[in-house]
Design an enzyme around this catalytic site. Structure first.
Site, PDB file in Angstrom:
ATOM      1  N   ASP A 126       0.831  -1.202   0.000  1.00 42.58           N
ATOM      2  CA  ASP A 126       0.000   0.000   0.000  1.00 42.58           C
ATOM      3  C   ASP A 126       0.861   1.246   0.000  1.00 42.58           C
ATOM      4  O   ASP A 126       2.085   1.167  -0.102  1.00 42.58           O
ATOM      5  CB  ASP A 126      -1.045  -0.032   1.128  1.00 42.58           C
ATOM      6  CG  ASP A 126      -0.421  -0.276   2.482  1.00 42.58           C
ATOM      7  OD1 ASP A 126       0.641   0.321   2.740  1.00 42.58           O
ATOM      8  OD2 ASP A 126      -0.987  -1.059   3.257  1.00 42.58           O
ATOM      9  N   LYS A 146      -3.995   2.167   0.465  1.00 35.39           N
ATOM     10  CA  LYS A 146      -5.091   3.065   0.365  1.00 35.39           C
ATOM     11  C   LYS A 146      -4.768   4.357   1.072  1.00 35.39           C
ATOM     12  O   LYS A 146      -4.264   4.327   2.178  1.00 35.39           O
ATOM     13  CB  LYS A 146      -6.380   2.469   0.969  1.00 35.39           C
ATOM     14  CG  LYS A 146      -6.114   1.303   1.908  1.00 35.39           C
ATOM     15  CD  LYS A 146      -7.376   0.734   2.486  1.00 35.39           C
ATOM     16  CE  LYS A 146      -7.173  -0.686   2.872  1.00 35.39           C
ATOM     17  NZ  LYS A 146      -8.133  -1.261   3.727  1.00 35.39           N
ATOM     18  N   MET A 190      -3.813   8.665  12.085  1.00 31.52           N
ATOM     19  CA  MET A 190      -4.890   9.078  11.176  1.00 31.52           C
ATOM     20  C   MET A 190      -5.710  10.239  11.748  1.00 31.52           C
ATOM     21  O   MET A 190      -6.913  10.305  11.562  1.00 31.52           O
ATOM     22  CB  MET A 190      -5.819   7.881  10.879  1.00 31.52           C
ATOM     23  CG  MET A 190      -5.095   6.762  10.145  1.00 31.52           C
ATOM     24  SD  MET A 190      -6.076   5.269   9.978  1.00 31.52           S
ATOM     25  CE  MET A 190      -5.808   4.482  11.568  1.00 31.52           C
TER      26      MET A 190
HETATM   27  N1  SAH Z   1       0.180  -0.038  10.619  1.00 31.78           N
HETATM   28  C1  SAH Z   1       0.706   1.308  10.642  1.00 31.78           C
HETATM   29  C2  SAH Z   1      -0.396   2.347  10.787  1.00 31.78           C
HETATM   30  C3  SAH Z   1      -1.365   2.391   9.649  1.00 31.78           C
HETATM   31  S1  SAH Z   1      -2.563   3.640   9.846  1.00 31.78           S
HETATM   32  C4  SAH Z   1       1.746   1.431  11.746  1.00 31.78           C
HETATM   33  O1  SAH Z   1       1.879   0.530  12.574  1.00 31.78           O
HETATM   34  O2  SAH Z   1       2.442   2.458  11.792  1.00 31.78           O
HETATM   35  C5  SAH Z   1      -1.835   4.975   8.934  1.00 31.78           C
HETATM   36  C6  SAH Z   1      -1.407   6.093   9.864  1.00 31.78           C
HETATM   37  O3  SAH Z   1      -0.157   5.788  10.453  1.00 31.78           O
HETATM   38  C7  SAH Z   1      -1.189   7.414   9.191  1.00 31.78           C
HETATM   39  O4  SAH Z   1      -2.406   8.101   8.994  1.00 31.78           O
HETATM   40  C8  SAH Z   1      -0.313   8.118  10.191  1.00 31.78           C
HETATM   41  O5  SAH Z   1      -1.075   8.617  11.267  1.00 31.78           O
HETATM   42  C9  SAH Z   1       0.535   6.993  10.718  1.00 31.78           C
HETATM   43  N2  SAH Z   1       1.855   6.922  10.061  1.00 31.78           N
HETATM   44  C10 SAH Z   1       2.373   5.875   9.398  1.00 31.78           C
HETATM   45  N3  SAH Z   1       3.634   6.136   8.992  1.00 31.78           N
HETATM   46  C11 SAH Z   1       3.922   7.384   9.418  1.00 31.78           C
HETATM   47  C12 SAH Z   1       5.063   8.217   9.323  1.00 31.78           C
HETATM   48  N4  SAH Z   1       6.174   7.824   8.697  1.00 31.78           N
HETATM   49  N5  SAH Z   1       5.009   9.448   9.872  1.00 31.78           N
HETATM   50  C13 SAH Z   1       3.901   9.871  10.506  1.00 31.78           C
HETATM   51  N6  SAH Z   1       2.797   9.128  10.641  1.00 31.78           N
HETATM   52  C14 SAH Z   1       2.794   7.885  10.109  1.00 31.78           C
END
Ligand code: SAH
Length: 261
Positions: free
Chosen positions: A48, A70, A183
């Site tokens: 994704d 997505k 998010m």
């Molecule tokens: N499974 C992922 C989260 C997925 S939900 C995890 O464990 O990190 C997606 C959200 O993750 C984004 O909307 C944001 O809030 C956060 N996110 C993921 N990567 C990020 C990054 N490099 N910097 C800031 N926020 C991040």
């Protein structure tokens, strides 16, 4: 001189098997050794938008790459179709690697995906990844549970349901607790307002971090009163993570990562 110690030889990905792999928050060096090893064994990759081009480049050039979404308004593929595609590719005898940003079980719907694999009798393994909260905290100098400031840390999703955030505000607005909101960009104003309404001082430190751990990382630090306006003025790009709590006050002193170089 003794030979370098190799990581324990884990099981190779079998034809017809799926590996659900967390790829960490962005910096490719935050991949685990196992994630890298399985990535290199893939015949088919489902990924994704949180999985970077640098990480995709580590996979075999001949592997089939399927983008499955997505972003907020761009659901390249519905969850049911992703589940069905994984089952189909595995049944065709491919070694399937499903890549997910961060950790597959932290706001990643990884649980739903392996439930579907289980229901269809497809063999799988799960590789944890560094979740955004942990990666961002490290790269911004925000120790999530620094003992002088916090004794708990909560991860919440700021996803809006019918325009509002459906969270346990009383439980979140606690002293000596760090709140990390995934998010939450669209709901930032609401988050700050509700935390104040439920008892946190407006001066509680808060930060929003864009594309943490990558060369594009940007950090906006303020407090519950000021962060929404500061974030708006900064024109941040997704993904962003919000951190609220006294530990954020350490960021200016402890920041060490300079994205530009
Ligand atoms: N499974 C992922 C989260 C997925 S939900 C995890 O464990 O990190 C997606 C959200 O993750 C984004 O909307 C944001 O809030 C956060 N996110 C993921 N990567 C990020 C990054 N490099 N910097 C800031 N926020 C991040």
């Amino acid at each position: 001189m003794s030979a370098p110690v190799e990581p324990p030889a884990a099981r190779a990905l079998q034809p017809g098997e799926v590996a659900l792999v967390g790829t960490g928050p962005g910096d490719p060096e935050l991949l685990t050794l196992r994630a890298l090893r399985l990535l290199r064994q893939a015949d088919v990759l489902l990924y994704d938008n949180l999985v970077s081009a640098e990480i995709m480049a580590l996979a075999p050039p001949e592997a089939e790459r399927i983008y499955v979404g997505k972003r907020r308004n761009d659901h390249a593929m519905r969850q049911e179709s992703i589940n069905a595609l994984m089952v189909e590719k595995a049944r065709q005898g491919h070694r399937v690697v499903r890549l997910k940003g961060g950790d597959p079980f932290v706001f990643g719907r990884g649980g739903e995906e392996i439930e579907s694999l289980t229901d269809h009798g497809v063999r799988f393994q799960v590789v944890p990844g560094i979740t955004a909260a942990v990666g961002v905290a490290a790269y911004t100098g925000i120790p999530l549970t620094h003992r002088d400031h916090a004794q708990a840390c909560v991860f919440v999703t700021g996803n809006l349901k019918d325009g509002s955030m459906d969270l346990d505000w009383a439980g979140l607005a606690r002293r000596r607790q760090t709140v990390v909101c995934y998010m939450g960009f669209l709901g930032l104003h609401q988050l700050c307002t509700q935390l104040r309404a439920h008892g946190l001082p407006g001066t509680t430190p808060a930060a929003i971090v864009q594309q943490g751990t990558t060369p594009q990382q940007r950090v906006v630090v303020g407090d519950l009163d000021t962060l929404p306006a500061k974030a708006e003025a900064a024109h941040l790009k997704a993904p962003t993570l919000i951190i609220v709590g006294d530990v954020v006050s350490l960021a200016p002193k402890l920041a060490w990562f300079t994205p530009a170089g």
